[in-house]
Design an enzyme around this catalytic site. Sequence first.
Site, short mmCIF file in Angstrom:
data_model
loop_
_atom_site.label_atom_id
_atom_site.label_comp_id
_atom_site.label_asym_id
_atom_site.label_seq_id
_atom_site.Cartn_x
_atom_site.Cartn_y
_atom_site.Cartn_z
N LYS A 80 -17.93 -7.19 0.36
CA LYS A 80 -16.79 -6.45 0.93
C LYS A 80 -17.35 -5.57 2.03
O LYS A 80 -18.51 -5.14 1.96
CB LYS A 80 -16.14 -5.57 -0.14
CG LYS A 80 -14.73 -5.20 0.18
CD LYS A 80 -13.82 -6.37 -0.16
CE LYS A 80 -12.37 -6.01 -0.23
NZ LYS A 80 -11.67 -6.98 -1.09
N1 GLU Z 1 -9.46 -9.19 0.68
C1 GLU Z 1 -9.03 -10.23 -0.19
C2 GLU Z 1 -9.44 -9.95 -1.63
O1 GLU Z 1 -9.64 -8.82 -2.01
C3 GLU Z 1 -9.39 -11.62 0.31
C4 GLU Z 1 -10.86 -11.89 0.44
C5 GLU Z 1 -11.19 -13.21 1.14
O2 GLU Z 1 -10.29 -13.99 1.44
O3 GLU Z 1 -12.37 -13.43 1.35
O4 GLU Z 1 -9.51 -10.83 -2.46
#
Ligand code: GLU
Length: 422
Positions: free
Chosen positions: A108
């Site tokens: 993240k």
């Molecule tokens: N931000 C989204 C999540 O928390 C999607 C992450 C992604 O598609 O890599 O799952």
Amino acid sequence: MTAVGQRSLHQAAVDQFQRAAALVDLKASYQEILAQPKNEIIVNFPVTLDDGSMKVFTGYRIQHNNILGPFKGGLRFHPDVDLDEVKALAAWMTFKTALVGIPFGGAKGGVTINPADYSKEEMQRIVRRFTHALGSNIGPDHDIPAPDVGTSSETMDWVMDTYANVSPPGFRHAVKGVVTGKSIEVGGSIGREEATGRGVLYSLRHWCGETGARLDDLKVAVQGFGNVGSHFALLAREAGCSIVAVADHTGTVGNVDGIDVDKLRVWANENGGVAGFPGATALTTEELFSQECDVMVPAALENQITAERAKVLKCKLLVEAANGPTTQEAEVVLADRGIEVVPDILANAGGVIVSYFEWLQNKSARAWSFEDVDDRLRDLVWKAHDGVVERRAELNCTRREAAYAVALDRIADVYDRRGIFP
Ligand code: GLU
């Protein structure tokens, strides 16, 4: 975010997986690996603002684990972004991708910023300079960002374009898959934008199948009207649910006869939020949580379902569309009160699942149809639910613990086979 005196969100995420680790007798060495990220990248980068002044921003990319595949997870742009929050969010991605069986690890990133304070031109410069600062720490087979709170397909298009432009000329198209969640015109997937909301609805359908409940009998309250909350509310209403309350950062609105979500979306787009919507009455934030409903869907930020709020919830089911919306103390209250929880790593996995489909489409230079994307999304979400139901019966535990147990079994199996280098 961790304010002074508040518990660390990352520690809460570690405690969460460790409860399941105890149930499945996960080796202590694997627990130690998973209790911290592999890499913590912090960048401070300068950007020229429209008035000619310069400002230094802080950005993060936390790479939690990549034993199952490239690091994967969103980029969050929000004033509360800090190291502790991004570490927790990165860990949740590792367990989410493992649970739904896609070949990715967890990561993240984010920037501590309120995007509303900057012009579009400034945002573009911030995104490009952040991407440049991350450099080769991201890559289509290494670490693949995506949208999260405060970012969108436009952000991803800029990240991809920046990354491509600093790649050798012969690779500029081959690196399209460095991010997912791009707009369809520049290589995104059909269905990615609403994928998280759609996955939340498939989760709710699965629960209906388990319990005999019918979607058209359900009263649903939704906290958050951003990408996830608004798409979920629209799709749930289309499927027959009655949306009895919706909250966002501007306010809370309720209508016992059901809110017209299409009209609410138009209103929110024109007025910056749900507050003042004429088709409903204004409620206080706390009234959202005590609203008569069958299903409560937190689709905003972490730590929203506190013990106090858990005590007054009227729902039978909590579906975690947000990441980490329920505190540990609240979890105990929910269990005592017999309120079922579909955990975040299962309920909101639709986004990263369709990110995986986008990445596959980029690799093969092909575009799938909406039906292909949607059928495969539903299959993966339901298969993950079936696995959780089965593991829950074996371990006699909560749905969250069972979801972690499935994820940990997969991660441990690959560590067992690969061993620890050197
Ligand atoms: N931000 C989204 C999540 O928390 C999607 C992450 C992604 O598609 O890599 O799952």
